[in-house]
Design a protein around this motif. Structure first.
Motif, PDB file in Angstrom:
ATOM      1  N   PHE A  15       0.891  -1.163   0.000  1.00 42.92           N
ATOM      2  CA  PHE A  15       0.000   0.000   0.000  1.00 42.92           C
ATOM      3  C   PHE A  15       0.924   1.206   0.000  1.00 42.92           C
ATOM      4  O   PHE A  15       1.525   1.515   1.036  1.00 42.92           O
ATOM      5  N   ALA A  20       2.884  -4.518   2.932  1.00 36.85           N
ATOM      6  CA  ALA A  20       2.072  -5.256   3.908  1.00 36.85           C
ATOM      7  C   ALA A  20       2.359  -6.754   3.824  1.00 36.85           C
ATOM      8  O   ALA A  20       2.485  -7.435   4.835  1.00 36.85           O
ATOM      9  N   PRO A  39       2.394 -11.530  14.542  1.00 31.76           N
ATOM     10  CA  PRO A  39       2.157 -10.351  15.387  1.00 31.76           C
ATOM     11  C   PRO A  39       1.271  -9.314  14.695  1.00 31.76           C
ATOM     12  O   PRO A  39       1.006  -9.415  13.494  1.00 31.76           O
ATOM     13  N   ASN A  40       0.836  -8.316  15.437  1.00 34.94           N
ATOM     14  CA  ASN A  40       0.050  -7.226  14.865  1.00 34.94           C
ATOM     15  C   ASN A  40       0.809  -6.620  13.698  1.00 34.94           C
ATOM     16  O   ASN A  40       2.020  -6.401  13.768  1.00 34.94           O
ATOM     17  N   GLY A  41       0.067  -6.386  12.617  1.00 34.34           N
ATOM     18  CA  GLY A  41       0.683  -5.736  11.464  1.00 34.34           C
ATOM     19  C   GLY A  41       1.527  -6.662  10.609  1.00 34.34           C
ATOM     20  O   GLY A  41       2.212  -6.207   9.688  1.00 34.34           O
ATOM     21  N   ALA A  42       1.480  -7.965  10.861  1.00 35.53           N
ATOM     22  CA  ALA A  42       2.323  -8.910  10.105  1.00 35.53           C
ATOM     23  C   ALA A  42       1.846  -9.080   8.670  1.00 35.53           C
ATOM     24  O   ALA A  42       2.598  -9.542   7.818  1.00 35.53           O
ATOM     25  N   GLY A  43       0.587  -8.766   8.410  1.00 32.92           N
ATOM     26  CA  GLY A  43       0.067  -8.894   7.046  1.00 32.92           C
ATOM     27  C   GLY A  43      -1.002  -9.969   6.905  1.00 32.92           C
ATOM     28  O   GLY A  43      -1.396 -10.304   5.780  1.00 32.92           O
ATOM     29  N   THR A  45      -4.331 -10.041   7.686  1.00 30.33           N
ATOM     30  CA  THR A  45      -5.603  -9.615   7.092  1.00 30.33           C
ATOM     31  C   THR A  45      -5.426  -9.297   5.613  1.00 30.33           C
ATOM     32  O   THR A  45      -6.252  -9.668   4.777  1.00 30.33           O
ATOM     33  N   HIS A 194      -5.207 -14.385  17.456  1.00 31.33           N
ATOM     34  CA  HIS A 194      -4.132 -14.042  18.399  1.00 31.33           C
ATOM     35  C   HIS A 194      -4.222 -14.897  19.642  1.00 31.33           C
ATOM     36  O   HIS A 194      -3.332 -14.866  20.479  1.00 31.33           O
TER      37      HIS A 194
HETATM   38  N1  LIG Z   1      -5.356  -0.197   3.142  1.00 31.38           N
HETATM   39  C1  LIG Z   1      -4.157  -0.008   3.685  1.00 31.38           C
HETATM   40  N2  LIG Z   1      -3.446   1.096   3.451  1.00 31.38           N
HETATM   41  C2  LIG Z   1      -2.208   1.296   3.975  1.00 31.38           C
HETATM   42  N3  LIG Z   1      -1.596   0.401   4.792  1.00 31.38           N
HETATM   43  C3  LIG Z   1      -2.262  -0.723   5.076  1.00 31.38           C
HETATM   44  C4  LIG Z   1      -3.565  -0.998   4.553  1.00 31.38           C
HETATM   45  N4  LIG Z   1      -3.967  -2.208   5.018  1.00 31.38           N
HETATM   46  C5  LIG Z   1      -2.954  -2.665   5.792  1.00 31.38           C
HETATM   47  N5  LIG Z   1      -1.930  -1.783   5.820  1.00 31.38           N
HETATM   48  C6  LIG Z   1      -0.660  -1.956   6.542  1.00 31.38           C
HETATM   49  O1  LIG Z   1      -0.134  -3.229   6.175  1.00 31.38           O
HETATM   50  C7  LIG Z   1       0.447  -3.862   7.290  1.00 31.38           C
HETATM   51  C8  LIG Z   1      -0.227  -5.221   7.515  1.00 31.38           C
HETATM   52  O2  LIG Z   1      -1.567  -5.011   7.986  1.00 31.38           O
HETATM   53  P1  LIG Z   1      -2.571  -6.222   8.253  1.00 31.38           P
HETATM   54  O3  LIG Z   1      -3.865  -5.627   8.667  1.00 31.38           O
HETATM   55  O4  LIG Z   1      -2.564  -7.111   7.084  1.00 31.38           O
HETATM   56  O5  LIG Z   1      -1.847  -6.956   9.476  1.00 31.38           O
HETATM   57  P2  LIG Z   1      -2.414  -8.082  10.471  1.00 31.38           P
HETATM   58  O6  LIG Z   1      -1.341  -9.123  10.535  1.00 31.38           O
HETATM   59  O7  LIG Z   1      -3.757  -8.522  10.051  1.00 31.38           O
HETATM   60  O8  LIG Z   1      -2.466  -7.292  11.831  1.00 31.38           O
HETATM   61  P3  LIG Z   1      -3.382  -7.511  13.150  1.00 31.38           P
HETATM   62  O9  LIG Z   1      -2.876  -8.778  13.780  1.00 31.38           O
HETATM   63  O10 LIG Z   1      -3.037  -6.316  13.978  1.00 31.38           O
HETATM   64  O11 LIG Z   1      -4.805  -7.574  12.720  1.00 31.38           O
HETATM   65  C9  LIG Z   1       0.315  -2.906   8.463  1.00 31.38           C
HETATM   66  O12 LIG Z   1       1.507  -2.200   8.577  1.00 31.38           O
HETATM   67  C10 LIG Z   1      -0.821  -2.010   8.037  1.00 31.38           C
HETATM   68  O13 LIG Z   1      -0.673  -0.731   8.604  1.00 31.38           O
END
Ligand SMILES: Nc1ncnc2c1ncn2[C@@H]1O[C@H](COP(=O)(O)OP(=O)(O)OP(=O)(O)O)[C@@H](O)[C@H]1O
Length: 313
Positions: A15, A20, A39-43, A45, A194
């Motif tokens: 993004f 991501a 972990p949070n933010g790992a990618g 979602t 988690h």
């Molecule tokens: N639409 C978007 N625009 C910009 N950055 C994004 C977008 N979606 C996700 N990100 C970034 O991509 C990275 C991965 O996000 P993602 O939501 O996939 O992580 P996650 O593993 O699901 O996290 P969590 O466990 O906290 O839900 C993060 O740094 C997030 O800020």
């Protein structure tokens, strides 16, 4: 030819300047529940959205039961059930209306959509709320509706993003049973969570994602094998008093045997070494009342991956 399950090879998605997902390769076989851990933010979602055909990857290949969600999203969607972490429901529709409407969107006729809605309402335990508007549901009730919605077309592949969040203990147990039944019926389940202790009880295998990349099997195996603490509780003695006979039986310096509330913590390098430790304690006449790994395998591996090499795969 249709290949059951989910495969992803070299998948990436950015993004703007945020990478991501930078390199994901995974396989979630049919007939099994696969955990997606990181972990949070790992990618996680972002990856699930790409698998669900809702976000296009920048590179890499994905197959959902043999179908490419990039070139044929309609076919992929007919094969997969998607439960997002937050329910984006139509707020003024009732639970039953939501499910009937979803069934209609999947081409069920009105009667079939109604029958399916009633089955699912019972299956996820929303019987008393079938006539309630989605906007008045609690978080856990919304999660149940989200799950029911993902199941409307009886898909062979299920993608679940944090499905247990907000669920009460009984609903979590029900969810576990439901996912195991799906796997036993030959379906593919990929679930992110988690709550690792809970994931541990439902998954057959787990994929670890750290900083946008899947962690290789050899690194996961190495992390799983690293030393981890075990809790030992001795009958009829407080932990401080019992630490000395435990340390003596195991040949350890008592100063290096920490105590946590009622338990003594001892690190073992493997299950075999822990079993040998237990044998020694019993042999020395120590009254062991409890002997258990202080962290589950998933949690242990997760923590270890997070602390080695900056978590990079
Ligand atoms: N639409 C978007 N625009 C910009 N950055 C994004 C977008 N979606 C996700 N990100 C970034 O991509 C990275 C991965 O996000 P993602 O939501 O996939 O992580 P996650 O593993 O699901 O996290 P969590 O466990 O906290 O839900 C993060 O740094 C997030 O800020």
């Amino acid at each position: 030819m249709t290949t059951p399950g989910i495969t992803a090879v070299g998948v990436r998605r950015s993004f703007g300047s945020v990478q991501a997902v930078r390199d994901v390769t995974l396989e979630a076989p049919a007939g099994a529940v696969t955990g997606l851990v990181g972990p949070n933010g790992a990618g996680k979602t972002t990856l699930l959205l790409m698998l669900a055909s809702l976000l296009a990857p920048d590179a890499g290949t994905i197959r959902i039961a043999g179908v490419d969600p990039v070139t044929d999203p309609a076919a992929a969607r007919s094969l997969l059930g998607w439960m997002p972490d937050a329910l984006g429901a139509w707020p003024s529709l009732t639970v039953r209306e939501t499910l009937v409407m979803t069934g209609r969107l999947y081409d069920l006729d009105d009667a079939a959509a109604r029958r399916r809605a009633d089955v699912l309402i019972a299956e996820v335990g929303l019987d008393g709320l079938a006539g309630a508007a989605a906007r008045v549901l609690s978080r856990g009730q919304k999660q149940r509706l989200g799950l029911a919605r993902a199941l409307v077309h009886d898909p062979p592949v299920l993608l679940l993003d944090e499905p247990a969040s907000g669920l009460d203990p009984q609903a979590r147990i029900d969810l576990r049973g439901l996912l195991r039944r799906f796997a036993a019926a030959g379906k593919t389940v990929l679930i992110s969570s988690h709550v690792l202790a809970e994931l541990e009880e439902v998954v057959d295998d787990a994929v670890f994602v750290v900083a946008g990349a899947t962690v290789g099997a050899d690194r996961v195996a190495a992390a799983a094998e690293r030393e981890r603490p075990w809790r030992i509780r001795i009958a009829g003695q407080d932990a401080r008093t019992a630490a000395l006979p435990v340390a003596q039986a195991l040949g350890l310096d008592v100063a290096l045997v920490p105590v946590d509330r009622r338990d003594i913590l001892v690190a073992f390098r493997s299950e075999a070494e822990a079993a040998e430790g237990l044998r020694r304690l019993i042999g020395a006449g120590v009254a062991v009342a409890e002997f258990t790994a202080a962290t589950g395998m998933l949690e242990h591996t997760f923590l270890d991956l997070g602390t080695t090499e900056g978590g990079r795969a």
